[in-house]
Motif scaffolding. Structure first.
Motif, PDB file in Angstrom:
ATOM      1  N   SER A 222       0.818  -1.209   0.000  1.00 11.83           N
ATOM      2  CA  SER A 222       0.000   0.000   0.000  1.00 11.83           C
ATOM      3  C   SER A 222       0.850   1.257   0.000  1.00 11.83           C
ATOM      4  O   SER A 222       2.028   1.247   0.373  1.00 11.83           O
ATOM      5  CB  SER A 222      -0.902   0.011   1.233  1.00 11.83           C
ATOM      6  N   VAL A 223       0.229   2.371  -0.399  1.00 11.96           N
ATOM      7  CA  VAL A 223       0.912   3.661  -0.365  1.00 11.96           C
ATOM      8  C   VAL A 223       1.269   4.014   1.076  1.00 11.96           C
ATOM      9  O   VAL A 223       2.392   4.454   1.362  1.00 11.96           O
ATOM     10  CB  VAL A 223       0.028   4.755  -0.984  1.00 11.96           C
ATOM     11  N   ARG A 224       0.338   3.807   1.986  1.00 10.77           N
ATOM     12  CA  ARG A 224       0.574   4.188   3.377  1.00 10.77           C
ATOM     13  C   ARG A 224       1.736   3.396   3.987  1.00 10.77           C
ATOM     14  O   ARG A 224       2.655   3.967   4.574  1.00 10.77           O
ATOM     15  CB  ARG A 224      -0.697   3.969   4.194  1.00 10.77           C
ATOM     16  N   GLY A 225       1.698   2.073   3.843  1.00 11.41           N
ATOM     17  CA  GLY A 225       2.753   1.244   4.414  1.00 11.41           C
ATOM     18  C   GLY A 225       4.088   1.465   3.734  1.00 11.41           C
ATOM     19  O   GLY A 225       5.135   1.559   4.388  1.00 11.41           O
ATOM     20  N   ARG A 227       5.117   4.138   2.064  1.00 14.38           N
ATOM     21  CA  ARG A 227       5.683   5.454   2.330  1.00 14.38           C
ATOM     22  C   ARG A 227       6.299   5.505   3.726  1.00 14.38           C
ATOM     23  O   ARG A 227       7.341   6.138   3.937  1.00 14.38           O
ATOM     24  CB  ARG A 227       4.613   6.536   2.182  1.00 14.38           C
ATOM     25  N   ALA A 228       5.674   4.828   4.690  1.00  8.02           N
ATOM     26  CA  ALA A 228       6.238   4.807   6.046  1.00  8.02           C
ATOM     27  C   ALA A 228       7.611   4.134   6.051  1.00  8.02           C
ATOM     28  O   ALA A 228       8.560   4.623   6.692  1.00  8.02           O
ATOM     29  CB  ALA A 228       5.290   4.089   6.997  1.00  8.02           C
ATOM     30  N   LEU A 246       3.895   1.021  -4.678  1.00  6.75           N
ATOM     31  CA  LEU A 246       2.930   1.452  -3.672  1.00  6.75           C
ATOM     32  C   LEU A 246       1.475   1.425  -4.148  1.00  6.75           C
ATOM     33  O   LEU A 246       0.620   0.849  -3.486  1.00  6.75           O
ATOM     34  CB  LEU A 246       3.272   2.862  -3.195  1.00  6.75           C
ATOM     35  N   GLU A 374      -8.468   8.020  -6.955  1.00  7.58           N
ATOM     36  CA  GLU A 374      -7.612   7.276  -6.045  1.00  7.58           C
ATOM     37  C   GLU A 374      -7.863   5.790  -6.243  1.00  7.58           C
ATOM     38  O   GLU A 374      -8.991   5.364  -6.529  1.00  7.58           O
ATOM     39  CB  GLU A 374      -7.901   7.669  -4.595  1.00  7.58           C
TER      40      GLU A 374
END
Length: 506
Positions: A222-225, A227-228, A246, A374
């Motif tokens: 995912s983008v969230r995971g 990017r972190a 991502l 999105e």
């Protein structure tokens, strides 16, 4: 310290199947990374690496039935899909073995001394060396081809880098099985088992990216995971390369002439692509620009018929299913959004496929409809109806980076007529792969393949699919005015290893 168990769960029922492993604490992560680092010299010999890769492919092929059964029990992807994915996995391993044998990936360049240049050239000899231990974050939607024995692992081992895989929580038993088979392959090839390892758990993933012996990382998720982890890799005292895949909307543009020429086949092809694997491919077309008017209406009708005939599917896990249902509900509630075929729940463990329609003008400017541009992971797409080429291009101008962008043309346009060349040029900055008159799912694992794109599709310019993926795990080094006996064999004057090289003489 007691660590939490990792359970294998059947997505068809939501019930636990078996305890597959235990979450790794920071001490366990440190142990396996240190062991992998200590074993790195065993991968220095290219012949040993090639043997390992081919042996791993043979061992996986010999365990076909066990692997497919384990993966299907945890992902519900089905034996047919998983058999094809396992074939892709072993083909990748063998392809990288061929790359190692051939040696061009070392990118050897030799400049002989040339005192007549300004400034003078000394003797310069350049090639590429492995970075060190690579952390691989396995993908949820490809339990074989992008997981423990997948493309990141194969390319890193081919480069001479040991690998520590953070297993995906959606298929821990499959991860453990494939890890055991890789260890068996290492033993058969006469190499230490520690060159590959698997850890489980969120905390293990965080500890892995921060370990000082980890030299690079590959991620699919995912983008969230992603990017972190990317931020964590950059924030280390010694930052490391982070090659993350991502998220991607994968826009499609269908010209009015193409719709007029073959609306029905385009509708059916789009349905097949967007519902493939329950819409859980990273290259699923998530936004389609289709013309208004009769030809576009025929396309939408064909899409509705094909999607409406698609059986409900099981997603990889309940968390993804819930996110899909919520995401579709939020999008369908927006004003002026139509639902010709409503996606959503099939029953407690399945989802139905569908699509939404919206005037393209609502996506051309910032506003509440931004949600429609999105990614929504699952079997849904958005069909934006445009009234002019300028309107379609206004939507494209608002999109971020993508893995793919697709253009469907008429036969006349494919010959260079009209604005086809301009549309192709407009799509090129948006994605790493441009598809013309085809569909982006069904990714070919080929030397010329590029699976990457501008952010947020990926965090680097590299590919994660195809043989050039090996370049992510290498760095160049140049030897200047170094006596021949002291040079690595790859760079010696007589080329004792017979490697391809570029040589410039005065």
């Amino acid at each position: 310290m007691t660590t939490a168990p990792v359970w294998s769960v059947d997505p068809r029922t939501g019930k636990r199947r078996e305890r597959a492993a235990a979450e790794a604490d920071t001490h366990e992560v440190a142990r396996v990374v240190t062991a992998a680092h200590a074993a790195r010299d065993a991968l220095a010999d290219r012949a040993a690496r090639a043997l390992l890769l081919r042996t791993a492919a043979d061992v996986l092929d010999a365990s076909h039935a066990r692997i497919v059964e384990a993966a299907d029990a945890e992902t519900a992807l089905g034996p047919t899909r998983l058999s094809g994915e396992l074939a892709r996995t072993t083909a990748q391993l063998r392809a990288f073995a061929d790359v190692v044998d051939e040696g061009a990936f070392l990118d050897i360049r030799i400049n002989h001394p040339d005192p007549g240049r300004t400034p003078p050239w000394p003797d310069l000899r350049r090639y590429k060396i492995p970075l060190g231990v690579v952390a691989v974050y396995a993908a949820g939607n490809f339990p074989l081809a992008l997981s423990v024995a997948g493309a990141d692992t194969a390319s890193a081992l081919a480069a001479g880098c040991p690998v520590v895989v953070k297993a995906h929580p959606g298929h821990p038993a499959t991860a453990e099985l494939c890890a055991a088979l890789l260890r068996e392959a290492a033993r058969r090839a006469g190499l230490p088992e520690e060159i590959t390892a698997v850890v489980h758990g969120f905390g293990a993933g965080v500890a892995l990216i921060g370990h000082p012996r980890v030299a690079a990382a590959g991620f699919t998720g995912s983008v969230r995971g992603g990017r972190a982890l990317f931020d964590a890799a950059a924030a280390r005292p010694e930052p490391i390369p982070f090659h993350g895949e991502l998220g991607s909307l994968n826009p499609v543009v269908i010209t009015e002439a193409a719709a007029a020429e073959r609306a029905e086949s385009l509708g059916a092809g789009l349905a097949g692509s967007m519902t493939l694997g329950a819409g859980q491919f990273c290259t699923k077309p998530g936004l389609v620009l289709a013309p208004v008017g009769a030809a576009g209406d025929r396309l939408v009708a064909a899409l509705a018929a094909a999607v409406g005939a698609t059986e409900p599917g099981v997603m990889l896990d309940q968390r993804l299913r819930d996110a899909f249902v919520a995401g579709v509900r939020a999008r369908a509630a927006l004003p002026s959004v139509g639902t010709p075929v409503t996606p959503g729940p099939g029953d407690a463990h399945t989802v139905g496929a569908g699509f939404l329609t919206v005037p393209a003008s609502l996506l051309a400017e910032e506003g509440p409809h931004d949600l429609l541009v999105e990614e929504c992971f699952g079997p849904v797409t958005v069909v934006a109806r445009y009234g002019s080429d300028d309107e379609a291009e206004a939507v494209l101008a608002r999109l971020g980076g993508n893995l793919t962008a697709t253009l469907h043309l008429s036969a006349e346009e494919a010959g260079g007529r009209g604005r086809s060349a301009g549309l192709l040029a407009r799509l090129t900055p948006l994605a790493g792969r441009i598809v013309v008159d085809g569909w982006p799912t069904g990714l070919a694992v080929a030397p010329a393949q590029h699976h990457g794109g501008p952010y947020p599709a990926t965090t680097s310019t590299a590919t994660s699919v195809g043989t050039t993926a090996i370049e992510r795990w290498l760095r160049p080094v140049t030897y200047q005015s170094t006596p021949d006996p002291l040079l690595p064999p790859e760079l010696r004057e007589l080329n004792p290893l017979g490697l391809p090289r570029t040589v410039v003489r005065p």
